[in-house]
Design an enzyme around this catalytic site. Sequence first.
Site, short mmCIF file in Angstrom:
data_model
loop_
_atom_site.label_atom_id
_atom_site.label_comp_id
_atom_site.label_asym_id
_atom_site.label_seq_id
_atom_site.Cartn_x
_atom_site.Cartn_y
_atom_site.Cartn_z
N ASP A 72 -77.68 -16.35 14.38
CA ASP A 72 -76.68 -16.93 15.09
C ASP A 72 -76.23 -18.43 14.51
O ASP A 72 -76.22 -19.28 15.33
CB ASP A 72 -77.04 -16.86 16.65
CG ASP A 72 -75.75 -17.18 17.54
OD1 ASP A 72 -74.55 -16.81 17.01
OD2 ASP A 72 -76.10 -17.64 18.60
N GLY A 88 -74.89 -22.85 27.43
CA GLY A 88 -74.53 -21.99 26.51
C GLY A 88 -74.42 -20.46 27.12
O GLY A 88 -74.51 -20.40 28.43
N THR A 116 -79.31 -22.70 29.52
CA THR A 116 -78.97 -24.34 29.99
C THR A 116 -79.97 -25.22 29.30
O THR A 116 -81.02 -24.99 29.43
CB THR A 116 -78.69 -24.21 31.22
OG1 THR A 116 -77.61 -23.50 31.56
CG2 THR A 116 -77.98 -25.95 31.68
N MET A 122 -76.50 -18.05 26.64
CA MET A 122 -77.63 -17.88 27.06
C MET A 122 -78.47 -18.50 27.74
O MET A 122 -79.49 -18.03 28.45
CB MET A 122 -78.57 -17.33 25.71
CG MET A 122 -77.87 -16.31 24.66
SD MET A 122 -78.99 -15.71 23.62
CE MET A 122 -78.77 -17.09 22.53
#
Length: 658
Positions: free
Chosen positions: A146, A27, A31, A29
Amino acid sequence: MDTQVADTLLGSLIDGRYRIRGRVARGGMATVYTATDERLERTVAVKIIHPTQAPEAQARAAGFVRRFTDEAKTIARLTHPNVVAVYDQGTHEGLPYLVMEYVRGRTLRDVLAERRRLNPDEALAIAEQMLAAIAAAHRAGLVHRDVKPENVLVAEAPSGGAANLVDSVVKVADFGLARAVEAAEEENGNQLMATVAYVAPELVTEGHADPRTDVYSAGIVLFEMLTGRVPYDGDRPVDIAWQHVDRDVPAPSTLVPGLPRALDDLVGRATRRDPGARPTDAGALLAEVQVVRDDLGNSNSHTTMLRQVGDASLAQPTMVVAAVRPAERPSWARLPEGGGQRPHRRRAAPEGGDLGARLAGLRTRVMGSPRGRLAVAAAVVVLGLVAAVGGWWFGVGRYTVAPQLVSLTKAQAEAQAARGGFTLAYASPRYDEKVPKDSVLGQNPASASRIVKGGTITLTLSLGPERLPVPDVVGKDFELAQAELTDAKLVVVKGPARYDDNLPSGVVVATNPKAGAAVKPGDKVTVVLSKGRAPISVPNLVGKNINEARAMLAQLGLTPVETYKDSDKPKDEVLGQSPADGTGVEKGAQVKLQISKGPPQLVVPRVVDLPCPQAQQQLQSQGFPVSVQGDPNAIVRFQNPPENSPVPPGTTVTIGCL
């Protein structure tokens, strides 16, 4: 040729315990890997922060790791069946990592990529479990920040079936991760840490997040599950982010006709731009989702058929929306708040096995006496009345009809609602060309609809006709002027260009309507551009004789337009001109000239038969010079010019005295 770099973590042992087996996803930010916990012999997920997300300087590294560790501890204490559990945390080669529960399934993003959109019952079932997880975090004082399909995992049902997502288990991941990274980024001045397609308006404008921020993002996720798309798109992330600030999220039914109105209202309440108008946290929104599921389940006893939006030229299949109520879901898929039914304990049968005989004997004794039969009849009547009254109350008695509030002013609507015992809430106001400002445009529920006594009516007020001032774009290049007028919701039309002595070619000379004029959105504004300075300069003609002026203009190809006026200047002298000398004009342009008619004429009075001294005095008093011929003390016998003759001022009058 593409070169693939081997992942150095594969096969490595982290903290002497977690053997990395494979990479699951990478992603923005971190892994995520699958790993084997060699101490407990179980499969886990390990999420390791990218080196690019770790602090850039050693001075900040300790603070980042501390924040990441604190968040991990908080999430580890957050025990909930719909939250991805955190087992451990630490650092590997300076990079923070989390050890989490490994969920066998797919992300909601993968599901939407395959299915495009979900049936309403499936979307509500996933939203219910997702909100239950976020609500648990809100109760613990955490804000996810998020919420998006990538962070929602849809696990396989224990039964192994995957046909109906209602039976799936939903888990939410990445609690606290965004907050820890965002705290590090704030030290560099970056305060927006969210995916722009799901970002709340206040996070864009103020960088502030609270539980209502997660409510907004969850509303966008529900919108996407119902429609198959997010509400806004654009060429740049910043353009998408600001659409959340400037525009209301459209109703899902405008994209998927046939969706129930209750779903439109649910999404609308969750995604209001004003945080104060949303549900206070995920728990409040969860309660509303459960109410909508119940209502849709009650209104659809079997199935509801909804058409899919598609090409009208193709045969349009239908999707079956099963009316699954929460109570009908498997026990393993129910939320803790649902409080699924506990299994009933079977009471041991009395020893001897004669319970049936005892009950038969009791019935014989009761029904064998008139008093017993009367008691049974009375009990049956009472139970019937209780059931009837209860059914009437829950089905009819607790409801009334909503009053008619549309077209009333805000004050009138509040007074009428107060008389009926209703509570008012307000949706985002809208502009309207016909309804005056602060009058009611719409209400929910509509007038004459059923509503619980003392319930809440949501009003939409009018902002009145929308009027915008025309921006002042004179002196700006056309491209800049066009962009500014388009941003002001106006339509730009190019008018005929004209010469201008002061503004270069391509620059706006004037607009119609003029700058500052009030116009409606979508009105046309005509933009006049400069062609630069005209090729011919007008000469200086003031003080010249008209004949000379005409000759000069004819030589330049210009046309004189003459007007005459009285003046003390000599006759036929040019008094003024327009345009002024030095002005640029085109060939054939008109030049207006003001020409002197000369001084005004005077009328000579009669002085014949007057004594010569008296006649001389009278003429001089009126401005005429006098010439005396003959005896100056005699009588005037003739005059020249004769009496009543018009002459220019200063004309000499000759008198003969005999």
